[in-house]
Design a protein around this motif. Sequence first.
Motif, PDB file in Angstrom:
ATOM      1  N   LEU A 108       8.470  74.398-105.420  1.00 39.98           N
ATOM      2  CA  LEU A 108       8.967  73.302-104.579  1.00 39.98           C
ATOM      3  C   LEU A 108       7.876  72.813-103.631  1.00 39.98           C
ATOM      4  CD1 LEU A 108      12.359  74.901-103.543  1.00 39.98           C
ATOM      5  CD2 LEU A 108      12.143  72.734-104.768  1.00 39.98           C
ATOM      6  N   ASP A 109       7.899  71.532-103.311  1.00 40.89           N
ATOM      7  CA  ASP A 109       7.027  71.041-102.248  1.00 40.89           C
ATOM      8  C   ASP A 109       7.486  71.690-100.942  1.00 40.89           C
ATOM      9  OD1 ASP A 109       5.745  69.472-104.044  1.00 40.89           O
ATOM     10  OD2 ASP A 109       6.631  67.576-103.390  1.00 40.89           O
ATOM     11  N   PRO A 110       6.557  72.329-100.207  1.00 41.31           N
ATOM     12  CA  PRO A 110       6.984  73.081 -99.013  1.00 41.31           C
ATOM     13  C   PRO A 110       7.177  72.191 -97.775  1.00 41.31           C
ATOM     14  CG  PRO A 110       4.642  73.373 -99.384  1.00 41.31           C
ATOM     15  CD  PRO A 110       5.135  72.475-100.480  1.00 41.31           C
ATOM     16  N   VAL A 111       7.924  71.136 -97.931  1.00 39.91           N
ATOM     17  CA  VAL A 111       8.253  70.299 -96.762  1.00 39.91           C
ATOM     18  C   VAL A 111       9.766  70.134 -96.702  1.00 39.91           C
ATOM     19  CG1 VAL A 111       6.080  69.019 -96.646  1.00 39.91           C
ATOM     20  CG2 VAL A 111       7.922  68.149 -98.076  1.00 39.91           C
ATOM     21  N   ARG A 112      10.280  70.095 -95.499  1.00 36.23           N
ATOM     22  CA  ARG A 112      11.723  69.972 -95.333  1.00 36.23           C
ATOM     23  C   ARG A 112      12.167  68.562 -95.682  1.00 36.23           C
ATOM     24  NH1 ARG A 112      14.063  74.263 -92.274  1.00 36.23           N
ATOM     25  NH2 ARG A 112      12.505  75.495 -91.177  1.00 36.23           N
ATOM     26  N   PRO A 113      13.445  68.409 -96.090  1.00 37.18           N
ATOM     27  CA  PRO A 113      13.962  67.070 -96.380  1.00 37.18           C
ATOM     28  C   PRO A 113      13.707  66.140 -95.195  1.00 37.18           C
ATOM     29  CG  PRO A 113      15.587  68.741 -96.960  1.00 37.18           C
ATOM     30  CD  PRO A 113      14.463  69.452 -96.274  1.00 37.18           C
ATOM     31  N   GLY A 114      13.271  64.937 -95.484  1.00 34.89           N
ATOM     32  CA  GLY A 114      13.042  63.960 -94.418  1.00 34.89           C
ATOM     33  C   GLY A 114      11.637  63.984 -93.864  1.00 34.89           C
ATOM     34  N   GLU A 115      10.886  65.055 -94.120  1.00 33.35           N
ATOM     35  CA  GLU A 115       9.493  65.101 -93.649  1.00 33.35           C
ATOM     36  C   GLU A 115       8.619  64.259 -94.582  1.00 33.35           C
ATOM     37  OE1 GLU A 115       8.274  69.192 -93.300  1.00 33.35           O
ATOM     38  OE2 GLU A 115       9.507  69.532 -91.517  1.00 33.35           O
ATOM     39  N   PRO A 116       7.414  63.866 -94.131  1.00 33.49           N
ATOM     40  CA  PRO A 116       6.540  63.062 -94.981  1.00 33.49           C
ATOM     41  C   PRO A 116       6.234  63.789 -96.296  1.00 33.49           C
ATOM     42  CG  PRO A 116       5.649  63.240 -92.751  1.00 33.49           C
ATOM     43  CD  PRO A 116       6.837  64.149 -92.820  1.00 33.49           C
ATOM     44  N   PRO A 117       5.991  63.025 -97.374  1.00 26.00           N
ATOM     45  CA  PRO A 117       5.740  63.643 -98.677  1.00 26.00           C
ATOM     46  C   PRO A 117       4.598  64.646 -98.612  1.00 26.00           C
ATOM     47  CG  PRO A 117       5.824  61.253 -98.878  1.00 26.00           C
ATOM     48  CD  PRO A 117       5.894  61.567 -97.414  1.00 26.00           C
ATOM     49  N   TYR A 118       4.716  65.710 -99.401  1.00 22.02           N
ATOM     50  CA  TYR A 118       3.725  66.773 -99.427  1.00 22.02           C
ATOM     51  C   TYR A 118       2.524  66.351-100.266  1.00 22.02           C
ATOM     52  CZ  TYR A 118       1.703  71.345-100.469  1.00 22.02           C
ATOM     53  OH  TYR A 118       0.859  72.406-100.617  1.00 22.02           O
ATOM     54  N   GLU A 119       1.348  66.555 -99.736  1.00 23.94           N
ATOM     55  CA  GLU A 119       0.156  66.178-100.494  1.00 23.94           C
ATOM     56  C   GLU A 119      -0.830  67.328-100.693  1.00 23.94           C
ATOM     57  OE1 GLU A 119      -1.026  62.603 -98.508  1.00 23.94           O
ATOM     58  OE2 GLU A 119       0.533  61.462 -99.547  1.00 23.94           O
ATOM     59  N   GLY A 120      -0.397  68.539-100.354  1.00 21.17           N
ATOM     60  CA  GLY A 120      -1.274  69.700-100.503  1.00 21.17           C
ATOM     61  C   GLY A 120      -1.317  70.201-101.939  1.00 21.17           C
ATOM     62  N   PRO A 121      -1.951  71.370-102.134  1.00 20.81           N
ATOM     63  CA  PRO A 121      -2.046  71.922-103.490  1.00 20.81           C
ATOM     64  C   PRO A 121      -0.674  72.329-104.034  1.00 20.81           C
ATOM     65  CG  PRO A 121      -2.854  73.500-101.859  1.00 20.81           C
ATOM     66  CD  PRO A 121      -2.585  72.232-101.124  1.00 20.81           C
ATOM     67  N   ARG A 122      -0.495  72.197-105.338  1.00 25.20           N
ATOM     68  CA  ARG A 122       0.770  72.560-105.983  1.00 25.20           C
ATOM     69  C   ARG A 122       0.490  73.435-107.183  1.00 25.20           C
ATOM     70  NH1 ARG A 122       3.628  66.895-107.364  1.00 25.20           N
ATOM     71  NH2 ARG A 122       5.318  66.967-105.848  1.00 25.20           N
ATOM     72  N   LEU A 123       1.459  74.279-107.484  1.00 27.37           N
ATOM     73  CA  LEU A 123       1.360  75.070-108.715  1.00 27.37           C
ATOM     74  C   LEU A 123       1.458  74.126-109.901  1.00 27.37           C
ATOM     75  CD1 LEU A 123       3.671  78.182-108.315  1.00 27.37           C
ATOM     76  CD2 LEU A 123       1.266  78.161-108.942  1.00 27.37           C
ATOM     77  N   SER A 124       0.791  74.477-110.999  1.00 27.71           N
ATOM     78  CA  SER A 124       0.948  73.674-112.211  1.00 27.71           C
ATOM     79  C   SER A 124       0.855  74.591-113.421  1.00 27.71           C
ATOM     80  CB  SER A 124      -0.139  72.602-112.289  1.00 27.71           C
ATOM     81  OG  SER A 124      -1.328  73.170-112.784  1.00 27.71           O
ATOM     82  N   GLU A 125       1.075  74.032-114.583  1.00 29.14           N
ATOM     83  CA  GLU A 125       1.034  74.803-115.832  1.00 29.14           C
ATOM     84  C   GLU A 125      -0.355  75.414-116.043  1.00 29.14           C
ATOM     85  OE1 GLU A 125       2.575  71.915-115.453  1.00 29.14           O
ATOM     86  OE2 GLU A 125       4.622  72.657-115.737  1.00 29.14           O
ATOM     87  N   ALA A 126      -1.371  74.824-115.425  1.00 28.99           N
ATOM     88  CA  ALA A 126      -2.733  75.355-115.566  1.00 28.99           C
ATOM     89  C   ALA A 126      -2.876  76.712-114.864  1.00 28.99           C
ATOM     90  CB  ALA A 126      -3.737  74.367-114.987  1.00 28.99           C
ATOM     91  N   ASP A 127      -1.915  77.072-114.019  1.00 27.24           N
ATOM     92  CA  ASP A 127      -1.998  78.344-113.292  1.00 27.24           C
ATOM     93  C   ASP A 127      -1.446  79.531-114.092  1.00 27.24           C
ATOM     94  OD1 ASP A 127      -3.150  77.382-110.830  1.00 27.24           O
ATOM     95  OD2 ASP A 127      -1.242  76.363-110.496  1.00 27.24           O
ATOM     96  N   PHE A 128      -0.770  79.271-115.223  1.00 24.37           N
ATOM     97  CA  PHE A 128      -0.266  80.378-116.047  1.00 24.37           C
ATOM     98  C   PHE A 128      -1.433  81.126-116.694  1.00 24.37           C
ATOM     99  CE2 PHE A 128       3.616  77.531-116.568  1.00 24.37           C
ATOM    100  CZ  PHE A 128       4.412  78.295-115.736  1.00 24.37           C
ATOM    101  N   PRO A 129      -1.326  82.423-116.918  1.00 26.24           N
ATOM    102  CA  PRO A 129      -0.215  83.304-116.550  1.00 26.24           C
ATOM    103  C   PRO A 129      -0.220  83.638-115.056  1.00 26.24           C
ATOM    104  CG  PRO A 129      -1.949  84.565-117.646  1.00 26.24           C
ATOM    105  CD  PRO A 129      -2.397  83.139-117.639  1.00 26.24           C
ATOM    106  N   ILE A 130       0.995  83.661-114.497  1.00 28.09           N
ATOM    107  CA  ILE A 130       1.163  83.927-113.069  1.00 28.09           C
ATOM    108  C   ILE A 130       1.778  85.320-112.891  1.00 28.09           C
ATOM    109  CG2 ILE A 130       2.373  83.205-110.964  1.00 28.09           C
ATOM    110  CD1 ILE A 130       2.373  80.344-112.055  1.00 28.09           C
ATOM    111  N   LEU A 131       1.180  86.104-112.010  1.00 28.27           N
ATOM    112  CA  LEU A 131       1.754  87.409-111.680  1.00 28.27           C
ATOM    113  C   LEU A 131       2.756  87.177-110.558  1.00 28.27           C
ATOM    114  CD1 LEU A 131       1.561  90.136-109.715  1.00 28.27           C
ATOM    115  CD2 LEU A 131       1.728  90.438-112.184  1.00 28.27           C
ATOM    116  N   VAL A 132       3.995  87.631-110.756  1.00 28.75           N
ATOM    117  CA  VAL A 132       5.047  87.377-109.771  1.00 28.75           C
ATOM    118  C   VAL A 132       5.534  88.674-109.138  1.00 28.75           C
ATOM    119  CG1 VAL A 132       7.348  86.423-109.404  1.00 28.75           C
ATOM    120  CG2 VAL A 132       5.862  85.382-111.111  1.00 28.75           C
ATOM    121  N   LEU A 133       5.608  88.695-107.818  1.00 28.09           N
ATOM    122  CA  LEU A 133       6.273  89.787-107.102  1.00 28.09           C
ATOM    123  C   LEU A 133       7.552  89.223-106.493  1.00 28.09           C
ATOM    124  CD1 LEU A 133       6.351  92.679-105.726  1.00 28.09           C
ATOM    125  CD2 LEU A 133       5.257  91.582-103.764  1.00 28.09           C
TER     126      LEU A 133
END
Length: 344
Positions: free
Chosen positions: A122-147
């Motif tokens: 999810l974009d880490p901004v609350r509803p109503g806040e300006p659109p998020y423009e920082g880094p985002r996860l994408s399919e290029a990040d697989f395989p992802i280790l999850v805890l």
Amino acid sequence: MTLILGIETSCDETAAAVLVDGRRLLSNIVASQIDLHRQYGGVFPEVASRQHVLTIRPVIEQALREAQVDWDDLTAVAVTYGPGLAGSLLVGMNLAKGIALARGLPLIGVNHLEGHIYSNWLDPVRPGEPPYEGPRLSEADFPILVLVVSGGHTELLLMRGHGQYERLGGTLDDAAGEAFDKVARLLGLPYPGGPAIQKAAERGDAERFPLPRALLNAPDHPFDFSFSGLKTAVLRLVRELGDPVPVADVAASFQAAVVDVLVSKTIHAAEVTRARHVCVCGGVAANRALREELTRRMPLPYSIPPIWLCTDNAAMIACAGYYRFLAGEKADWDLDVEASARLA
Ligand code: KG4
Ligand code: ZN
């Protein structure tokens, strides 16, 4: 435009959220029952499901209202089917089915743990806040280790693609959040124990009491955890120390032991599996000491949701549901709740 309504009632939060195009939140409503359960020192299942019945409709209506979305604008309804408390899950499930049936919408069943994982997408901004423009996860990040570290689960998984999980290990007894809750009770701190221990530990000396790091260097269990021995060690320590218990120092020492094991095993698993990225999620991911230790030690790029998305919410369910919807998934009307559903 894809608009997903997410519904989550697996434990003690009644939650609904509206998500646009999989990542941006238009609303995220969480009605917590913490005040109701505090008197019992934990979640009282019967009380939880009855409270969900009372709260679920207003919560969903508020989610649509705040998103400025009408029933007919929705693309699909995503709902948690498990794991969780059966009586609580049923409330969200039945309402989701009712909405989907009445509006002719596809119904998507989401595993609660998968929801936690997708809180990182999810974009880490609350509803109503300006659109998020920082880094985002994408399919290029697989395989992802999850805890996944929550009240009910502590799991290490390798995520090779959307919806593709390989379980590496997990707790052999108590979950990390459960350990926080039990140790808090032992120290006379309120429920939920995680935030209470974190707060008490702020004034404490984390090195005063060396507590066990179970399975830290166990070749047979490289990716498994065990926290019940730690809980017993704290109990013994508290008895030995007698009155007054140095709560801050015990809390800090306990928290440091949990965090050390979580971070060490996650780094090890990421290295062994040659993951490209690490995701940490679940209620315990809100813990400040854990977040600081990850920043300090994690050699790989990693994601952790903002604190308000770590504990149970419906935004993460909508997000996981979005990726299942994209993959063409749709549940049948006989979709049932599954109290002990597994992800892998
Ligand atoms: O993910 P979650 O909201 O519900 C489950 O799916 O279980 O996790 C709840 C757990 C509780 O055990 C709670 O004590 C723990 O997350 N928790 C924390 C913190 N905030 C919540 N544990 C440590 N530090 C925190 N700040
Ligand atoms: Zn959860």
